[in-house]
Design a protein around this motif. Structure first.
Motif, PDB file in Angstrom:
ATOM      1  N   TRP A  43       0.830  -1.209   0.000  1.00  0.00           N
ATOM      2  CA  TRP A  43       0.000   0.000   0.000  1.00  0.00           C
ATOM      3  C   TRP A  43       0.867   1.262   0.000  1.00  0.00           C
ATOM      4  CZ3 TRP A  43      -1.048   3.927   3.634  1.00  0.00           C
ATOM      5  CH2 TRP A  43      -2.302   4.555   3.570  1.00  0.00           C
ATOM      6  N   TYR A 105      -4.923   0.102  -6.577  1.00  0.00           N
ATOM      7  CA  TYR A 105      -5.978  -0.532  -5.775  1.00  0.00           C
ATOM      8  C   TYR A 105      -7.266   0.259  -5.926  1.00  0.00           C
ATOM      9  CZ  TYR A 105      -4.597   2.982  -2.177  1.00  0.00           C
ATOM     10  OH  TYR A 105      -4.287   4.139  -1.502  1.00  0.00           O
ATOM     11  N   VAL A 214      -8.248  -4.020   1.487  1.00  0.00           N
ATOM     12  CA  VAL A 214      -8.550  -2.793   2.242  1.00  0.00           C
ATOM     13  C   VAL A 214     -10.000  -2.829   2.681  1.00  0.00           C
ATOM     14  CG1 VAL A 214      -8.769  -0.271   2.108  1.00  0.00           C
ATOM     15  CG2 VAL A 214      -6.938  -1.403   0.853  1.00  0.00           C
ATOM     16  N   GLU A 287      -3.631   8.528   3.996  1.00  0.00           N
ATOM     17  CA  GLU A 287      -4.158   8.533   2.627  1.00  0.00           C
ATOM     18  C   GLU A 287      -5.210   9.629   2.567  1.00  0.00           C
ATOM     19  OE1 GLU A 287      -6.081   4.884   0.336  1.00  0.00           O
ATOM     20  OE2 GLU A 287      -7.526   5.812   1.668  1.00  0.00           O
ATOM     21  N   ASN A 324      -0.646   8.655   0.584  1.00  0.00           N
ATOM     22  CA  ASN A 324      -1.319   8.098  -0.594  1.00  0.00           C
ATOM     23  C   ASN A 324      -2.455   9.020  -1.035  1.00  0.00           C
ATOM     24  OD1 ASN A 324       0.245   5.873   0.056  1.00  0.00           O
ATOM     25  ND2 ASN A 324      -1.421   4.401  -0.235  1.00  0.00           N
TER      26      ASN A 324
END
Ligand code: GLC
Length: 453
Positions: A43, A105, A214, A287, A324
């Motif tokens: 990730w 993702y 996730v 993120e 992210n």
């Protein structure tokens, strides 16, 4: 003497218990920070993912909170269920577009606040398989992502504006203004039953669809007429999640911020962080989730769309601060991505195709490197390369301060063409003066790749 000893022992016991409370007493997962970093490594390497908000709200096409904003009842909202038939739904296309944009993702709303389930749950009739569409959307989505090598994520709304046992609260379409009205309306509603429902559905999602990378729970709002960890049964829920999917990565909205193992990353929504977020002096995984325009669900008449350069800058800036970006698409009720989203994804993909080396596996640059004006730095520790993103293209030259003794070679990233440079004189000796072409190369945001000693 004996009594003294007793008192001492009892005090010590209390102190120990107290210390455990603060640290790991409510611990969910015994994991060292190295183990956590390893679990999350795909990730943190990926840096770029796609969020998809899709549900019945795609039909009214005026925000995924439409039921709440317009205070609609279940009956008034029913027409969207009755007319849900996304005949053009083709998750292979979705997966292709995500991949071509450079995303690694995808996180799709298995259920949003409206309570409608895209998956074939045994615990409700309020699901895609019972609409005219008649299919399990999640099943096809999961298969399509895997075929493209993308990691699979689910968003699951803790909030539910349809379930009969979910108590009316301050975020509910039928919210009230007086305590007595809440009491009256909530008579007969039983959160214990809803809690069980929620847990059963999460178990289904994490059991019936293979490996899930996730899970995104959304969201807690503790306090008067709000809901938090006890309403969701967060600790219990999370224990189940970790047992069913040991490798899974979990957001931070279960109201367990103070619990060890209660979350994996922070989720700043719709804003850029000032610097790499910290907790107790430690940098944390994070993120930012962001929309292309002002809504998560498809919003036909919304026009505040971000431009490609803005979006690229958002991605680069996130990585430059160790984070992210999860960028959201709201598909239409036919099942296709909004044409404006398609356009942005395409141009981001064009940039990523040639420049993704400055994103994947990259993070904040070590403090010794000073970013020249109008640039953003990212850094790859494995390859020992520094990336300088030229947000506003300079005219012919660029100075790198204090880097003379650190640089081996410099090139443009998009075409691997050499960038010549020379050292400054006297006290500028350790500075480098780069000669860039006067004309900006045909790249939205050009990147210099600096190969370090
Ligand atoms: C919010 C909103 C929601 C959206 C989410 C994404 O909490 O309630 O509509 O799904 O943020 O982060």
């Amino acid at each position: 003497m004996r009594n003294n000893l007793k008192i001492k022992m009892i005090t010590m016991l209390f102190l120990a218990l107290f210390a455990m409370q603060g640290t790991g007493f409510a611990q969910l997962k015994a994991e060292t920070s190295e183990q956590k970093a390893k679990r999350m490594s795909w990730w943190t390497e990926a840096r770029f993912g796609m969020f998809i908000h899709w549900g019945l709200y795609a039909l009214p096409a005026r925000h995924e909170w439409v039921k709440n904003n317009e205070r609609l009842t279940n009956e008034q909202y029913q027409k969207y269920f009755d007319n849900f038939n996304p005949d053009l739904y083709n998750p292979k296309e979705w997966a292709r577009m995500a991949k071509e944009a450079g995303m690694k993702y995808v996180v799709l709303t298995a259920k949003h606040h409206e309570g409608f389930c895209l998956f074939d749950s045994k615990f409700t009739d309020y699901k895609a398989t019972n609409t005219p569409f008649g299919k399990d959307i999640i099943r096809e989505y999961v298969d399509a992502l895997r075929a493209e090598g993308l990691k699979v994520g689910f968003y699951y709304s803790l909030i539910d504006w349809h379930h009969p046992d979910y108590t009316i609260d301050s975020n509910h379409p039928q919210r009230q203004t007086t305590d007595s009205a809440y009491v009256r309306l909530n008579k007969g509603r039983d959160m214990a039953k809803y809690r069980e429902y929620l847990k059963n559905q999460v178990r289904e999602l994490l059991t019936n669809y293979g490996e899930i990378s996730v899970i995104w729970f959304d969201f807690s709002f503790p306090g008067k007429n709000g809901k938090g960890r006890d309403d969701w049964g967060s600790i219990d829920l999370l224990k189940m999640v970790r047992t069913l999917q040991p490798g899974i990565i979990i957001d931070d909205r279960l109201d367990l911020k103070d619990v060890d193992g209660g979350w994996d990353f922070e989720s700043p929504e719709q804003y850029k962080v000032e610097k790499w977020p910290e907790r107790n002096g430690q940098k944390v995984n994070w993120e930012t989730c962001q929309t292309f325009s002002g809504s998560w669900g498809y919003y036909r008449d919304e026009n505040t769309w971000k431009s490609t350069p803005q979006l690229l800058e958002l991605l680069i800036e996130s990585v430059s601060k160790g984070g992210n970006l999860l960028l959201n698409v709201g598909p239409t009720a036919r099942g296709v991505f909004d044409y404006r989203a398609q356009d942005r994804l395409k141009s981001m993909g064009e940039w990523m195709k040639y420049n993704n080396r400055s994103i994947y596996g990259c993070t904040e640059a070590p403090a010794e490197f000073v970013a020249p004006d109008n640039t953003l730095l990212t850094y790859n520790a494995k390859t020992n390369r520094l990336y300088i993103h030229l947000l506003s293209y300079p005219m012919g030259n660029l100075k790198l301060k204090n880097m003379g003794d650190k640089v081996k070679y410099i090139q443009f990233l998009h075409d691997a063409s050499e960038i010549k440079y020379r050292a400054g004189r006297d006290e500028e000796k350790n500075n480098l003066n780069l000669s860039l072409p006067v004309q900006k190369p045909p790249v939205e945001i050009p990147v210099l790749e600096v190969i370090l000693k």
